[in-house]
Design a protein around this motif. Structure first.
Motif, PDB file in Angstrom:
ATOM      1  N   MET A 261       0.698  -1.607  -0.206  1.00 30.04           N
ATOM      2  CA  MET A 261      -0.351  -0.013   0.546  1.00 30.04           C
ATOM      3  C   MET A 261       1.409   1.376   0.342  1.00 30.04           C
ATOM      4  O   MET A 261       0.987   1.990  -0.710  1.00 30.04           O
ATOM      5  CB  MET A 261      -0.935  -0.139   1.157  1.00 30.04           C
ATOM      6  N   SER A 262       1.733   0.998   0.419  1.00 30.56           N
ATOM      7  CA  SER A 262       2.768   2.218   1.083  1.00 30.56           C
ATOM      8  C   SER A 262       3.584   2.924  -0.532  1.00 30.56           C
ATOM      9  O   SER A 262       3.964   4.046  -0.850  1.00 30.56           O
ATOM     10  CB  SER A 262       3.804   2.157   2.218  1.00 30.56           C
ATOM     11  N   ILE A 263       4.445   1.894  -1.366  1.00 34.32           N
ATOM     12  CA  ILE A 263       4.746   1.730  -2.277  1.00 34.32           C
ATOM     13  C   ILE A 263       3.858   2.608  -3.519  1.00 34.32           C
ATOM     14  O   ILE A 263       4.232   2.769  -3.910  1.00 34.32           O
ATOM     15  CB  ILE A 263       5.150   0.316  -2.575  1.00 34.32           C
ATOM     16  N   LEU A 264       2.476   1.330  -3.567  1.00 38.03           N
ATOM     17  CA  LEU A 264       1.335   2.208  -4.301  1.00 38.03           C
ATOM     18  C   LEU A 264       1.739   3.578  -4.544  1.00 38.03           C
ATOM     19  O   LEU A 264       1.486   4.540  -5.024  1.00 38.03           O
ATOM     20  CB  LEU A 264       0.796   1.460  -4.448  1.00 38.03           C
ATOM     21  N   GLN A 265       1.230   4.084  -3.392  1.00 38.90           N
ATOM     22  CA  GLN A 265       1.333   5.471  -2.932  1.00 38.90           C
ATOM     23  C   GLN A 265       2.212   6.262  -3.672  1.00 38.90           C
ATOM     24  O   GLN A 265       2.413   7.332  -3.995  1.00 38.90           O
ATOM     25  CB  GLN A 265       0.669   6.109  -1.433  1.00 38.90           C
ATOM     26  N   LEU A 266       3.618   5.952  -3.205  1.00 38.12           N
ATOM     27  CA  LEU A 266       4.836   6.706  -2.977  1.00 38.12           C
ATOM     28  C   LEU A 266       4.939   6.243  -4.684  1.00 38.12           C
ATOM     29  O   LEU A 266       5.287   7.673  -5.834  1.00 38.12           O
ATOM     30  CB  LEU A 266       6.191   5.751  -2.307  1.00 38.12           C
ATOM     31  N   ALA A 267       4.796   5.306  -5.130  1.00 38.22           N
ATOM     32  CA  ALA A 267       4.395   5.729  -6.747  1.00 38.22           C
ATOM     33  C   ALA A 267       4.113   6.611  -7.545  1.00 38.22           C
ATOM     34  O   ALA A 267       5.001   7.293  -8.438  1.00 38.22           O
ATOM     35  CB  ALA A 267       5.040   4.042  -7.295  1.00 38.22           C
ATOM     36  N   ARG A 268       2.596   6.458  -7.332  1.00 33.93           N
ATOM     37  CA  ARG A 268       1.452   7.464  -8.189  1.00 33.93           C
ATOM     38  C   ARG A 268       2.425   8.442  -7.445  1.00 33.93           C
ATOM     39  O   ARG A 268       2.147   9.859  -8.383  1.00 33.93           O
ATOM     40  CB  ARG A 268       0.372   6.847  -7.072  1.00 33.93           C
ATOM     41  N   ASP A 269       3.014   8.995  -6.594  1.00 31.47           N
ATOM     42  CA  ASP A 269       2.897  10.384  -5.824  1.00 31.47           C
ATOM     43  C   ASP A 269       4.191  10.607  -6.848  1.00 31.47           C
ATOM     44  O   ASP A 269       4.778  11.728  -6.970  1.00 31.47           O
ATOM     45  CB  ASP A 269       3.315  10.092  -4.825  1.00 31.47           C
ATOM     46  N   MET A 270       4.815   9.938  -7.545  1.00 33.86           N
ATOM     47  CA  MET A 270       6.041   9.976  -8.750  1.00 33.86           C
ATOM     48  C   MET A 270       5.961  10.196 -10.246  1.00 33.86           C
ATOM     49  O   MET A 270       6.413  10.668 -10.383  1.00 33.86           O
ATOM     50  CB  MET A 270       7.090   8.673  -8.343  1.00 33.86           C
ATOM     51  N   GLY A 271       4.278  10.296 -10.202  1.00 36.39           N
ATOM     52  CA  GLY A 271       3.901  10.214 -11.388  1.00 36.39           C
ATOM     53  C   GLY A 271       4.141   9.242 -12.120  1.00 36.39           C
ATOM     54  O   GLY A 271       3.585   8.750 -13.069  1.00 36.39           O
ATOM     55  N   ILE A 272       4.460   8.074 -11.878  1.00 39.48           N
ATOM     56  CA  ILE A 272       4.735   6.791 -12.807  1.00 39.48           C
ATOM     57  C   ILE A 272       2.676   5.991 -12.447  1.00 39.48           C
ATOM     58  O   ILE A 272       2.198   5.847 -11.605  1.00 39.48           O
ATOM     59  CB  ILE A 272       5.090   5.263 -11.395  1.00 39.48           C
ATOM     60  N   LYS A 273       2.715   5.779 -13.460  1.00 40.01           N
ATOM     61  CA  LYS A 273       1.259   4.936 -14.266  1.00 40.01           C
ATOM     62  C   LYS A 273       1.244   3.432 -13.049  1.00 40.01           C
ATOM     63  O   LYS A 273       2.682   2.771 -12.934  1.00 40.01           O
ATOM     64  CB  LYS A 273       1.455   4.557 -15.128  1.00 40.01           C
ATOM     65  N   VAL A 274      -0.153   3.334 -11.881  1.00 43.29           N
ATOM     66  CA  VAL A 274       0.406   2.275 -10.974  1.00 43.29           C
ATOM     67  C   VAL A 274      -0.891   1.697 -11.796  1.00 43.29           C
ATOM     68  O   VAL A 274      -2.064   1.687 -11.775  1.00 43.29           O
ATOM     69  CB  VAL A 274      -0.314   2.351  -9.572  1.00 43.29           C
ATOM     70  N   GLU A 275      -1.127  -0.024 -11.500  1.00 45.63           N
ATOM     71  CA  GLU A 275      -2.764  -0.708 -12.251  1.00 45.63           C
ATOM     72  C   GLU A 275      -2.313  -1.982 -10.797  1.00 45.63           C
ATOM     73  O   GLU A 275      -1.427  -2.601 -10.980  1.00 45.63           O
ATOM     74  CB  GLU A 275      -2.171  -1.440 -13.422  1.00 45.63           C
ATOM     75  N   GLU A 276      -3.607  -2.349 -10.604  1.00 40.52           N
ATOM     76  CA  GLU A 276      -3.901  -2.912  -9.606  1.00 40.52           C
ATOM     77  C   GLU A 276      -4.870  -3.703 -10.870  1.00 40.52           C
ATOM     78  O   GLU A 276      -6.400  -3.264 -10.646  1.00 40.52           O
ATOM     79  CB  GLU A 276      -4.241  -2.396  -7.984  1.00 40.52           C
ATOM     80  N   ARG A 277      -4.051  -5.125 -10.608  1.00 39.48           N
ATOM     81  CA  ARG A 277      -5.193  -5.748 -11.862  1.00 39.48           C
ATOM     82  C   ARG A 277      -5.083  -7.593 -11.664  1.00 39.48           C
ATOM     83  O   ARG A 277      -3.801  -7.471 -10.438  1.00 39.48           O
ATOM     84  CB  ARG A 277      -5.654  -5.626 -13.031  1.00 39.48           C
ATOM     85  N   LYS A 278      -5.464  -8.499 -12.342  1.00 42.95           N
ATOM     86  CA  LYS A 278      -4.874  -9.777 -12.750  1.00 42.95           C
ATOM     87  C   LYS A 278      -3.797  -9.937 -13.000  1.00 42.95           C
ATOM     88  O   LYS A 278      -3.765  -8.700 -14.681  1.00 42.95           O
ATOM     89  CB  LYS A 278      -6.192  -9.832 -13.144  1.00 42.95           C
ATOM     90  N   VAL A 279      -2.867 -10.192 -13.171  1.00 46.91           N
ATOM     91  CA  VAL A 279      -1.648 -10.433 -14.027  1.00 46.91           C
ATOM     92  C   VAL A 279      -0.506 -12.148 -13.820  1.00 46.91           C
ATOM     93  O   VAL A 279      -1.205 -12.062 -13.321  1.00 46.91           O
ATOM     94  CB  VAL A 279      -0.067  -9.767 -12.927  1.00 46.91           C
ATOM     95  N   SER A 280      -1.658 -11.908 -15.816  1.00 49.48           N
ATOM     96  CA  SER A 280      -1.347 -13.402 -16.078  1.00 49.48           C
ATOM     97  C   SER A 280       0.547 -13.720 -16.495  1.00 49.48           C
ATOM     98  O   SER A 280       0.739 -12.841 -16.746  1.00 49.48           O
ATOM     99  CB  SER A 280      -1.926 -13.559 -16.727  1.00 49.48           C
ATOM    100  N   ILE A 281       1.133 -14.849 -16.034  1.00 45.64           N
ATOM    101  CA  ILE A 281       2.090 -15.221 -15.803  1.00 45.64           C
ATOM    102  C   ILE A 281       2.447 -15.291 -18.105  1.00 45.64           C
ATOM    103  O   ILE A 281       3.683 -14.911 -17.769  1.00 45.64           O
ATOM    104  CB  ILE A 281       2.764 -16.544 -15.147  1.00 45.64           C
ATOM    105  N   ALA A 282       1.515 -15.660 -18.038  1.00 49.36           N
ATOM    106  CA  ALA A 282       1.841 -15.192 -20.228  1.00 49.36           C
ATOM    107  C   ALA A 282       2.099 -14.164 -20.243  1.00 49.36           C
ATOM    108  O   ALA A 282       3.067 -13.612 -21.466  1.00 49.36           O
ATOM    109  CB  ALA A 282       0.121 -16.115 -20.791  1.00 49.36           C
ATOM    110  N   GLU A 283       1.698 -12.809 -19.882  1.00 52.13           N
ATOM    111  CA  GLU A 283       1.786 -11.647 -20.261  1.00 52.13           C
ATOM    112  C   GLU A 283       2.640 -11.274 -19.901  1.00 52.13           C
ATOM    113  O   GLU A 283       3.638 -10.785 -20.457  1.00 52.13           O
ATOM    114  CB  GLU A 283       0.755 -10.624 -18.751  1.00 52.13           C
ATOM    115  N   LEU A 284       3.562 -11.801 -18.384  1.00 50.49           N
ATOM    116  CA  LEU A 284       4.912 -11.384 -18.254  1.00 50.49           C
ATOM    117  C   LEU A 284       6.198 -11.896 -18.808  1.00 50.49           C
ATOM    118  O   LEU A 284       6.892 -10.955 -18.928  1.00 50.49           O
ATOM    119  CB  LEU A 284       5.010 -11.871 -16.670  1.00 50.49           C
ATOM    120  N   LEU A 285       5.699 -13.265 -19.488  1.00 54.17           N
ATOM    121  CA  LEU A 285       6.618 -13.560 -19.964  1.00 54.17           C
ATOM    122  C   LEU A 285       6.562 -12.707 -21.767  1.00 54.17           C
ATOM    123  O   LEU A 285       8.120 -12.632 -22.242  1.00 54.17           O
ATOM    124  CB  LEU A 285       6.505 -15.379 -20.289  1.00 54.17           C
ATOM    125  N   ASP A 286       5.205 -12.971 -21.951  1.00 50.71           N
ATOM    126  CA  ASP A 286       5.513 -11.884 -23.162  1.00 50.71           C
ATOM    127  C   ASP A 286       6.054 -10.738 -23.458  1.00 50.71           C
ATOM    128  O   ASP A 286       6.694  -9.683 -24.126  1.00 50.71           O
ATOM    129  CB  ASP A 286       3.779 -11.672 -23.932  1.00 50.71           C
TER     130      ASP A 286
END
Ligand code: PLP
Ligand code: COI
Length: 354
Positions: A261-286
């Motif tokens: 929760m803290s890292i997501l907040q810090l990242a958002r405040d650094m202007g990084i795009k953040v997504e909380e969602r399903k992440v498939s292993i296929a997507e990561l390998l691709d």
């Protein structure tokens, strides 16, 4: 709040070499403890010398695993202030775990005061070296003596303290992760979101098999489709794909990490795009194949921010960021630990002085 304090008459020697602390191997002189009985509530809250518990052999915690715990840290600032990080969030999460496991709740303010009191008592045990802290382990167990499978009527809550260094033997070095495709940790509707001992007991087999192959942790996939990555044994997982920080959404099967929760907040405040969602292993390998998987790291109280250098799924291994700490990983690590140790201004109100 004032608790009865019984001081030890035989204090232990403090660790001499803080570079060799490891994680959770040494315990301080005192513990916080209190008891609960249905109809009576919590009673006998006190600080006492660290000692063994006395339990009836028929105690439900020993048979049915009615147990939950928390993990948080007290840090020593350069000016010797002792700082706690988001302790009330741990107190709130303990109650969410307690609700799932049908256990007595601990009032958040009482719990917070208990945490502060034991840290104050053990402040000399908070180590000094960079990267070290006093790891606190609040623990709630079912007590009593009945073998029927029912929620207990008696509970014990205690907090023990372990001066600790890095969770992984190699400190902030990239770790190797095994993506688990045989065993599962949790399913929606189960106890995945609760910090309960059984989740960890059932993870040991996979961890042992992965360790034997040289991996530091397993990355669990969802228990239903075994398609989506969830979390690792002691950390939530984050991936930088392109310019986006992606992590599994909180859908009941993973622990809602306070570091997450803290890292997501810090990242958002650094202007990084953040997504909380399903992440498939296929997507990561691709993403790894196309060069878009830029960084991967885990987040947790014990492990802080831990870079992942290698992911293995079935017979495929991908190396992330050339097995080096990523730029964003390092920046988030520096910012988080800077706030925790008072080096960086805490504009969030996360840190409290004991
Ligand atoms: N996931 C699991 C299974 C954990 O044991 C932990 C550690 O507490 C985490 C995630 C990270 O949670 P937190 O950041 O609150 O320590
Ligand atoms: C923590 O990070 O506090 C944890 O509880 C992880 C762990 C099980 C060692």
């Amino acid at each position: 709040m004032n608790f009865d304090i019984q001081k030890t008459t035989s204090p232990k020697a403090k660790p001499q070499d803080e570079s060799k602390l490891g994680f959770g191997r040494i315990f301080s002189d005192h513990m916080f403890i209190m008891e609960y009985e249905k109809g009576k509530g919590w009673y006998n809250a006190r600080i006492q010398p660290y000692q063994n518990l006395s339990l009836d052999p028929a105690s439900p915690v020993l048979h049915y695993g009615q147990e939950i715990f928390e993990g948080l840290k007290a840090y020593r600032a350069d000016n010797d202030d002792i700082l706690l990080f988001r302790a009330k969030e741990n107190a709130k999460r303990l109650n969410r775990s307690a609700e799932r496991m049908c256990m007595a709740q601990v009032d958040v303010d009482l719990n917070y005061e208990a945490i502060r009191a034991i840290v104050d008592c053990e402040r000399d045990w908070v180590p000094h070296n960079p990267g070290t802290s006093l790891y606190l382990r609040p623990t709630l167990i079912a007590d009593g003596n009945a073998l029927g499978v029912h929620a207990a009527h008696k509970y014990i809550y205690y907090i023990i303290c372990a001066p600790s260094g890095a969770y992984y033997a190699n400190g902030l070095a990239p770790i190797r992760i095994y993506v688990e495709d045989k065993y599962v940790r949790a399913v929606a509707g189960g106890t995945g979101y609760a910090k309960t001992g059984g989740n960890y007991a059932s993870s040991l087999k996979a961890a042992e098999e992965a360790e034997a192959k040289g991996y530091a942790q397993v990355l669990w996939m969802d228990g239903l489709e075994r398609k989506y990555v969830e979390e690792v044994g002691a950390m939530n997982m984050m991936f930088v794909v392109g310019d986006t920080l992606i992590t599994a959404a909180l859908e009941g099967s993973i622990l809602p990490g306070i570091t997450r929760m803290s890292i997501l907040q810090l990242a958002r405040d650094m202007g990084i795009k953040v997504e909380e969602r399903k992440v498939s292993i296929a997507e990561l390998l691709d993403a790894a194949d196309s060069g878009e998987l830029k960084e991967a790291f885990g987040t947790g109280t014990a492990a802080v921010v831990s870079p992942v250098g290698e992911l293995t799924y079935k017979d495929k291994t991908v190396v992330v960021n050339n097995n080096e700490i990523g730029t964003l990983t390092q920046k988030l690590y520096d910012t988080l630990t800077g706030i925790q140790t008072g080096k960086i201004e805490d504009k969030y109100g996360w840190v409290t002085r004991v």
